[in-house]
Scaffold this motif. Structure first.
Motif, short mmCIF file in Angstrom:
data_model
loop_
_atom_site.label_atom_id
_atom_site.label_comp_id
_atom_site.label_asym_id
_atom_site.label_seq_id
_atom_site.Cartn_x
_atom_site.Cartn_y
_atom_site.Cartn_z
N ALA A 58 0.80 -1.09 0.00
CA ALA A 58 -0.19 0.08 0.12
C ALA A 58 0.87 1.26 0.25
O ALA A 58 1.48 1.64 0.89
N LYS A 60 0.58 4.27 0.12
CA LYS A 60 0.05 5.45 0.98
C LYS A 60 0.97 5.43 2.12
O LYS A 60 1.05 6.62 2.51
N ARG A 149 -15.17 -3.79 -3.46
CA ARG A 149 -14.80 -3.66 -2.19
C ARG A 149 -15.94 -3.78 -1.06
O ARG A 149 -16.88 -3.01 -1.24
N ILE A 162 -9.10 5.58 11.95
CA ILE A 162 -8.38 4.64 10.60
C ILE A 162 -9.29 3.29 10.65
O ILE A 162 -8.67 2.27 10.27
N HIS A 199 -10.92 -4.60 3.24
CA HIS A 199 -9.87 -3.84 3.98
C HIS A 199 -10.86 -3.29 5.23
O HIS A 199 -11.50 -2.24 4.91
N GLN A 203 -3.71 -0.67 11.75
CA GLN A 203 -3.29 -1.12 12.89
C GLN A 203 -4.16 -2.05 13.91
O GLN A 203 -4.47 -1.62 15.14
N GLY A 238 -4.92 -4.76 3.93
CA GLY A 238 -3.84 -4.67 4.60
C GLY A 238 -4.48 -4.71 5.96
O GLY A 238 -5.37 -5.41 6.40
N GLY A 239 -3.99 -3.80 7.01
CA GLY A 239 -4.35 -3.56 8.20
C GLY A 239 -3.76 -4.20 9.41
O GLY A 239 -3.80 -3.75 10.62
N LEU A 240 -2.85 -5.24 9.26
CA LEU A 240 -2.23 -5.88 10.23
C LEU A 240 -1.01 -4.91 11.21
O LEU A 240 -0.51 -4.10 10.47
N PRO A 274 -0.38 -4.70 2.48
CA PRO A 274 0.07 -4.45 3.82
C PRO A 274 0.64 -3.05 3.43
O PRO A 274 1.53 -3.17 2.41
N GLY A 275 0.69 -2.05 4.30
CA GLY A 275 1.49 -0.72 4.23
C GLY A 275 2.44 -0.64 5.37
O GLY A 275 3.54 -0.90 5.44
N ARG A 276 1.70 -0.36 6.69
CA ARG A 276 2.47 -0.06 7.87
C ARG A 276 3.33 -1.25 8.24
O ARG A 276 4.21 -0.97 8.82
N TYR A 315 -3.82 11.29 15.60
CA TYR A 315 -4.41 10.00 16.33
C TYR A 315 -3.88 9.80 17.78
O TYR A 315 -4.04 8.69 17.96
N TYR A 372 3.26 6.13 6.95
CA TYR A 372 2.41 7.48 7.47
C TYR A 372 3.22 8.49 8.02
O TYR A 372 2.42 9.36 8.85
#
Ligand code: LLP
Length: 427
Positions: A58, A60, A149, A162, A199, A203, A238-240, A274-276, A315, A372
């Motif tokens: 991801a 972003k 989606r 988020i 999605h 986090q 993503g999101g893990l 996945p991003g983070r 946040y 981020y």
């Protein structure tokens, strides 16, 4: 696990002392570790070995060309949410057939751009978007592979700002409406329903919301099969979550076990966004202490600010703060507020944090700033965007130089009625 560690009392990124980078580029700056980025991609993939998968990073989370190129060389695809990100992914060497286009508000121009590039899939988030994409594709004589989606109405239990998988969020299509929309899409000549996407938030530190949402996704996939929709893949988003401090998120291996259990038998290709997880702990923000102000409480004023790293202000995010010079064992810790120079009360990186003794000129790092961080920066208070440095072993390279004041202010234009100096004598 990351590659930022003390060696002989000095914080290093891989084999490079961070103070050396500070001397070369000045402060503040972002620093990323190639080895950590690669390690996280590999860790995510290991548990999924044997399944047919595509990891679409991801963008972003961190869209520096060098970061994307590192991942593209490792075989990752890209999840993009704008024409700008699509262009970044292509320029960094991500093959179009590994790119998925997500987002609730794609414009007709962006759709055309992505169709011309030949991307793998559009993740469509509403019925009007479905019709718009069909029209653009037909106009160009193309057929767009799509996923809807779906929104499973599951609370991901993350920060309100988020979470995305609840009914009241703007994201996705209610899962109950999906069968009807897939039938509709199958009848449109500009579209080819190929996948389902989901999605639920970012986090996530608990597998249970994933389990609930994935269960619904599995049911929908089976239902669509019965309806005769020829699915080729599923996009699990993503999101893990990752450890910033004391959290203990599920490991990629635990997550992979769940994925295998719920989807391993379907014979479908599994995509992830996945991003983070990939870049979060692969980056830090290095800053210099300007002043230590004792005013009832101890304020440590540093040269980085909320415009450089927005997460704490936006946040209430917790980022570890560590000095570049390792504190002596047993050095006293005392509470302090770590703040930036921006004129906002929200410009606080850490509140009443137990910090070692710090004085003007000392260098510190805010950890877990690879995701981020730089991408959410602004130039508020006319503060130029920070340099980004990528380390690989003993080498480091400035992958984005510090924005110059000229580049920043020079963007402004005066209209004709302001471009002449006021006449002499004018009040
Ligand atoms: N896929 C979609 C459709 C997304 O919306 C996102 C993140 C991702 C994948 C990647 O999620 P990740 O694996 O990074 O959790 N700025 C916030 C996070 C916003 C996340 C937005 N969507 C923060 O700093 O915490």
């Amino acid at each position: 696990m990351d590659h930022f560690h003390y060696r002989q009392g000095l914080l290093h990124a891989e084999e490079v002392p961070l103070a050396a980078i500070a001397a070369a580029v000045g402060t503040p700056f972002y620093c990323y570790s190639s080895a950590t980025i690669e390690r996280h991609l590999a860790a995510f993939r290991t548990g999924l070995a044997g399944l047919d998968t595509l990891v679409c990073y991801a963008l972003k989370a961190n869209s520096n060309q060098a970061v994307i190129a590192t991942l593209a060389r490792g075989g990752a695809g890209a999840d993009v949410v704008s024409g700008g990100e699509l262009e970044r992914a292509l320029r960094a060497g991500v093959p179009a057939e590994r790119i998925v286009f997500s987002g609730v508000g794609k414009t007709a121009e962006e759709m055309a751009q992505a169709l011309a590039a030949g991307i793998l899939q559009f993740n469509v988030e509403s019925e009007p978007e479905l019709l718009a994409l069909d029209a653009v594709a037909r106009r160009l004589g193309k057929r767009a592979a799509i996923a809807l989606r779906v929104n499973p109405d599951v609370d991901a239990g993350t920060h309100d700002k988020i979470t995305t998988g609840r009914k009241e969020n703007k994201f996705g299509i209610a899962i109950e409406a999906a069968p009807r929309l897939y039938r509709q899409a199958a009848g449109l000549s500009g579209l080819r329903p190929a996948s389902i996407a989901m999605h639920i938030g970012s986090q996530l530190t608990d597998l249970r919301p994933f389990e609930a949402a994935f269960g619904r996704l599995r049911d929908l996939a089976l239902r669509l099969r019965r309806d005769g929709i020829a699915l080729e893949r599923l996009d699990l988003g993503g999101g893990l979550g990752i450890p910033y401090g004391r959290e203990t998120p599920p490991t990629p291996a635990d997550y992979a076990l769940l994925v295998r259990r719920l989807f391993g038998d379907l014979g479908l290709r599994l995509m992830f966004e996945p991003g983070r997880l990939i870049v979060g702990n692969a980056g830090i923000l290095v800053s210099r202490v300007l002043y230590v102000k004792q005013a009832g409480r101890r304020f440590v004023v540093c040269d980085a600010a909320m415009n450089d790293l927005l997460r704490p202000a936006m946040y209430d995010a917790w980022h570890a703060v560590v000095p570049l010079n390792e504190p002596a064992p047993g050095a006293p810790l005392a509470p302090a507020d770590l703040v930036g120079p921006v004129c906002e009360s929200a410009d606080v990186f850490a509140k009443e944090r137990a910090l070692p003794p710090l004085g003007a000129g000392d260098l510190i790092a805010l950890r877990t700033a690879g995701a981020y961080g730089a991408v959410m920066a602004s130039t508020y208070n006319t503060r130029p965007l920070l340099p980004e440095v990528l380390v690989r072993g003993h080498e480091f390279f400035t992958v984005r130089p510090r924005q110059t004041l000229e580049a920043l202010i020079g963007q402004d234009r005066l209209p004709p009625w302001l471009s002449q100096r006021p006449a002499k004598g004018a009040a």
